[in-house]
Design an enzyme around this catalytic site. Structure first.
Site, short mmCIF file in Angstrom:
data_model
loop_
_atom_site.label_atom_id
_atom_site.label_comp_id
_atom_site.label_asym_id
_atom_site.label_seq_id
_atom_site.Cartn_x
_atom_site.Cartn_y
_atom_site.Cartn_z
N ASP A 38 7.67 122.73 -32.04
CA ASP A 38 6.37 123.09 -31.36
C ASP A 38 5.00 122.99 -32.10
O ASP A 38 4.27 122.46 -31.48
CB ASP A 38 6.66 124.82 -31.28
CG ASP A 38 7.83 125.19 -30.43
OD1 ASP A 38 8.18 124.51 -29.51
OD2 ASP A 38 8.14 126.13 -30.76
N GLU A 54 11.95 132.25 -27.91
CA GLU A 54 11.95 131.86 -26.58
C GLU A 54 11.21 132.69 -25.70
O GLU A 54 10.32 132.47 -24.91
CB GLU A 54 13.38 131.52 -25.97
CG GLU A 54 14.15 130.36 -26.57
CD GLU A 54 13.32 129.11 -26.77
OE1 GLU A 54 12.47 128.69 -25.83
OE2 GLU A 54 13.49 128.40 -27.58
N THR A 73 10.48 101.71 -13.75
CA THR A 73 9.61 101.88 -12.63
C THR A 73 10.03 101.13 -11.55
O THR A 73 9.68 101.10 -10.33
CB THR A 73 8.18 101.61 -12.71
OG1 THR A 73 7.99 100.62 -13.56
CG2 THR A 73 7.77 102.94 -13.32
N GLY A 74 10.96 100.12 -11.68
CA GLY A 74 11.55 99.10 -10.79
C GLY A 74 11.16 97.86 -10.67
O GLY A 74 10.94 96.91 -9.55
N LYS A 75 10.45 97.26 -11.85
CA LYS A 75 10.05 95.80 -12.00
C LYS A 75 10.96 94.74 -11.77
O LYS A 75 10.86 93.93 -10.93
CB LYS A 75 9.18 95.69 -13.23
CG LYS A 75 8.13 96.47 -13.58
CD LYS A 75 7.37 96.38 -14.94
CE LYS A 75 8.14 96.56 -16.14
NZ LYS A 75 8.78 98.02 -16.31
N PRO A 128 5.50 101.09 -16.81
CA PRO A 128 6.31 101.45 -17.69
C PRO A 128 7.81 101.20 -17.69
O PRO A 128 8.11 100.80 -16.20
CB PRO A 128 6.03 103.14 -17.81
CG PRO A 128 5.28 103.16 -16.47
CD PRO A 128 4.84 102.06 -16.27
N PRO A 129 8.86 101.44 -18.41
CA PRO A 129 10.17 100.98 -18.15
C PRO A 129 10.79 102.06 -16.97
O PRO A 129 10.24 103.22 -16.79
CB PRO A 129 10.92 101.38 -19.63
CG PRO A 129 9.72 101.61 -20.65
CD PRO A 129 8.53 101.76 -19.82
P1 ADP Z 1 12.31 98.07 -14.96
O1 ADP Z 1 12.70 96.64 -14.54
O2 ADP Z 1 10.98 98.48 -14.33
O3 ADP Z 1 12.55 98.69 -16.45
P2 ADP Z 1 14.54 98.51 -13.12
O4 ADP Z 1 14.21 97.54 -12.24
O5 ADP Z 1 15.31 97.75 -14.09
O6 ADP Z 1 13.20 99.05 -13.96
O7 ADP Z 1 15.22 99.66 -12.57
C1 ADP Z 1 16.15 100.17 -12.96
C2 ADP Z 1 16.99 100.90 -12.09
O8 ADP Z 1 16.41 102.16 -11.39
C3 ADP Z 1 17.10 100.03 -10.63
O9 ADP Z 1 18.21 99.27 -10.66
C4 ADP Z 1 17.20 100.96 -9.61
O10 ADP Z 1 18.35 101.56 -9.27
C5 ADP Z 1 16.32 102.29 -10.19
N1 ADP Z 1 15.11 102.18 -9.39
C6 ADP Z 1 13.96 102.00 -10.29
N2 ADP Z 1 12.73 102.12 -9.57
C7 ADP Z 1 13.04 102.16 -8.39
C8 ADP Z 1 12.44 102.22 -7.17
N3 ADP Z 1 10.96 102.05 -6.96
N4 ADP Z 1 13.12 102.18 -5.93
C9 ADP Z 1 14.31 102.53 -6.06
N5 ADP Z 1 15.12 102.33 -7.30
C10 ADP Z 1 14.42 102.04 -8.22
ZN ZN Z 2 9.90 126.75 -29.54
#
Ligand code: ADP
Ligand code: ZN
Ligand code: MG
Length: 628
Positions: A512, A435, A217-219, A214-215
């Protein structure tokens, strides 16, 4: 500093135009030369000849090489007063000269003032020259600006749309919480650094690695870290940048990219969002897309066109591996797939530690607690969270991030910006009942997540919010838990109806109800949790426009469809009756809690439970607490 030539030129041109006209006025040759004997009145040539014949002319001065004459004449109608008149002559006229000599009028010829002519000429030329130069400059500059208008003029050549970083400066230490993926990719670094180790034993070095997840996550970060660790250049491009308006541009971009990469091998090529080009060919509504398919074909060709041992490794990222063309995934292309998932609690803790390295945290801030409170957060969310907290700290002029700032930042990241509380009114009371309705149902159901806090401070779209302590994303959720979630979500509407009556219920419950319906439907069609039996009737919904299939096939008949609807309705009805019952049975404590909430705006979960416990039995919750 980024200095924009285009902006400069755009402002300079109009200034030049205005300047030109002012200047033209000042240097006009006619004005310059004849200023001294300004003849205000004009006379026709015929009249002039007439004046000559009647001896009224005293003197004639010729200018402009005999094109203009300033004539001194006397007017008999005005007491023979002398006057200066200007006459435009029809070019050089020898007869006129002889006539003047005949009549004995004194005449003189004044030479053309060269200066004026040159200035005039220059003035006339300057503007077009500047304009042309400006335009030329504009086009030249914009060719170097990606996406500038010059792009259209040499689209075939496709100026670098990819970025090249000689050194990414990112190491594996900067990536946290995705240990499995890191281990997998450690090997890629070795491929790049010591290819001999593999080639010596006849191993083929993989060409492509596909990062799936997913977006956020640090790819991208991971790909950069590989380049950084191996000390090789990093070429990156986004899949969407391949796909252009002009057919063939994408393909030529691919060629360009690989050409440049081969020149600087060993290196990493990173293709982000590869699903934008790599989608199954000939799929989607309206059949295939020629441009995209050409680009994809080119990519496949390029990937086959070099041996793994050249030291180029292609890393691609996607969050939709299911839509990728199978040709991309076969051996020799992206034959390695590495999953990069949202981190678990341990992963979140280590990501928080990475991003806390350059921030000042007060000792009261325990990152463990924050990691526990943020299930479902990705690395990007956590980085954002710490940054928000730091901004809040700076705004409050404190010198270290405290727990208060961390809590506010979490609320903000999860639910949006804080708004101003409503003034005391009937609708504020209604929101308070709504609430408290959620909170009391959630508290009294054994299988529901515990209440963290109830608040009337608006955030994002919501006028009030009930926060539940989320449980760590479990892979298995029981039927009782799902029913409890549905009942809890209906608690708000149930309270509105009981307290204010059926005609006073509001639109506030819209969100809801959406959630309730979706959950109940999934229970029936996907999880086999209804009287319909253990059947899976729907696959996970995909987007029609992106996916392989034209439409999600409905795998059941009309008859089953209506039975599904009946089951969904039965579940929701059952849960709603439960919610109504809980509200009715606890009306006294609800009224007390509503008064307290309106007074305090926020009630903490612990306090909430204590008050409820004075009136009725509060079941003990068993939340799964992962170890750290
Ligand atoms: P993706 O490409 O999966 O959408 P990104 O690599 O662009 O995500 O992540 C965006 C930012 O979030 C990174 O520049 C970093 O600062 C932070 N980040 C995301 N995942 C990690 C991780 N596993 N460890 C440290 N920082 C992270
Ligand atoms: Zn509600
Ligand atoms: Mg990315």
């Amino acid at each position: 500093m980024k200095f924009s030539w285009r902006v400069l030129i755009l402002w300079t041109l109009p200034a030049l135009v205005i300047g030109f006209f002012l200047w033209q006025g000042a240097f006009s040759p006619a004005a310059g030369e004849m200023g001294k004997n300004a003849a205000s009145t004009r006379m026709t040539y015929g009249r002039f000849l007439e004046y000559l014949d009647t001896n009224r002319v005293l003197s004639v001065d010729l200018y402009d090489g005999g094109r203009t004459a300033i004539v001194q004449a006397i007017d008999p109608e005005l007491d023979n007063q002398r006057q200066l008149l200007r006459v435009d002559l029809p070019g050089y006229a020898p007869e006129l000269i002889s006539k003047l000599r005949e009549t004995g009028v004194s005449f003189d010829s004044h030479p053309v003032r060269n200066e004026g002519v040159i200035w005039g000429l220059l003035g006339n030329l300057l503007f077009p020259i500047l304009l042309l130069a400006g335009l030329f400059f504009l086009f030249r500059r914009s060719n170097n600006i990606p996406g500038g208008p010059g792009q259209a003029m040499n689209f075939g050549k496709s100026r670098a749309r990819f970025q090249m970083e000689a050194k990414t400066g990112i190491l594996f230490d900067d990536v946290a919480g995705i240990e499995e993926a890191k281990e997998e990719l450690q090997e890629v670094v070795t491929f790049l650094k010591q290819p001999e180790r593999f080639t010596a034993v006849g191993a083929r070095i993989p060409k492509g690695v596909l990062l799936v997840g997913p977006p956020g996550t640090g790819k991208t970060l991971l790909a950069k870290a590989i380049a950084g660790e191996a000390g090789v250049p990093f070429f990156s491009i986004s899949g969407s940048e391949f796909v252009e308006m002009f057919v063939g541009v994408g393909a030529s971009r691919v060629r360009d990219l690989f050409k440049k990469a081969k020149e600087s091998a060993p290196c990493i090529i990173f293709i982000d969002e590869i699903d934008a080009v790599g989608r199954q060919r000939g799929a989607g509504i309206g059949g295939g897309n020629d441009e995209r398919e050409q680009t994809l074909n080119q990519l496949l060709t390029e990937m086959d066109g070099f041996e793994g041992n050249t030291g180029i490794i292609i890393i691609a990222a996607t969050n939709r591996p299911d839509v990728l063309d199978i040709a991309l995934l076969r051996p020799g292309r992206f034959d390695r797939q590495v999953t990069v998932d949202a981190p678990d609690v341990k992963g979140r803790l280590s990501i928080l530690q990475v991003h806390a390295r350059n921030k000042k945290l007060h000792s009261e801030v325990l990152l463990e607690g924050i990691a526990r409170r943020t299930p479902g957060f990705t690395g990007a969310d956590l980085a954002n969270l710490l940054n928000e907290a730091a901004i809040l700290t700076a705004r409050r002029r404190k010198d270290a991030i405290g727990m208060l700032e961390m809590n506010d930042a979490i609320d903000r990241v999860v639910a949006g910006m804080e708004g101003t509380p409503l003034v005391d009114s009937k609708s504020k009371r209604l929101i308070a009942y709504h609430e408290i309705g959620h909170a009391i149902v959630g508290t009294l159901l054994q299988s529901h997540d515990p209440v963290q806090k109830v608040t009337l401070i608006p955030r994002g779209q919501a006028q009030g919010l009930t926060w539940f302590t989320p449980s760590e994303e479990q892979s298995l959720i029981s039927r009782a838990q799902l029913l409890a979630r549905i009942t809890g979500a209906l608690g708000g509407r149930a309270a509105e109806e009981i307290v204010f009556g059926n005609s006073e219920v509001t639109t506030g419950a819209g969100g809801d109800l959406q959630q309730v319906t979706a959950l109940a439907r999934q229970m029936v069609t996907r999880f086999g949790m209804s009287d319909l039996g253990p059947l899976s009737l729907e696959s996970q919904q995909g987007e029609v426009f992106l996916g392989r299939d034209w439409m999600t096939r409905t795998e059941y008949s009309e008859e089953i469809a209506s039975r599904v609807d009946t089951q969904v309705r039965a579940i929701v009805e059952h849960c709603y009756n439960d919610a109504l019952r809980i509200i009715q049975e606890n009306r006294t404590v609800i009224d007390r809690l509503v008064d307290l909430l309106i007074e305090k705006e926020t009630i903490d979960g612990e306090e909430f439970r204590q008050i409820v416990a004075e009136y009725t039995h509060v079941p003990e919750k068993q939340q799964f607490v992962p170890s750290l």
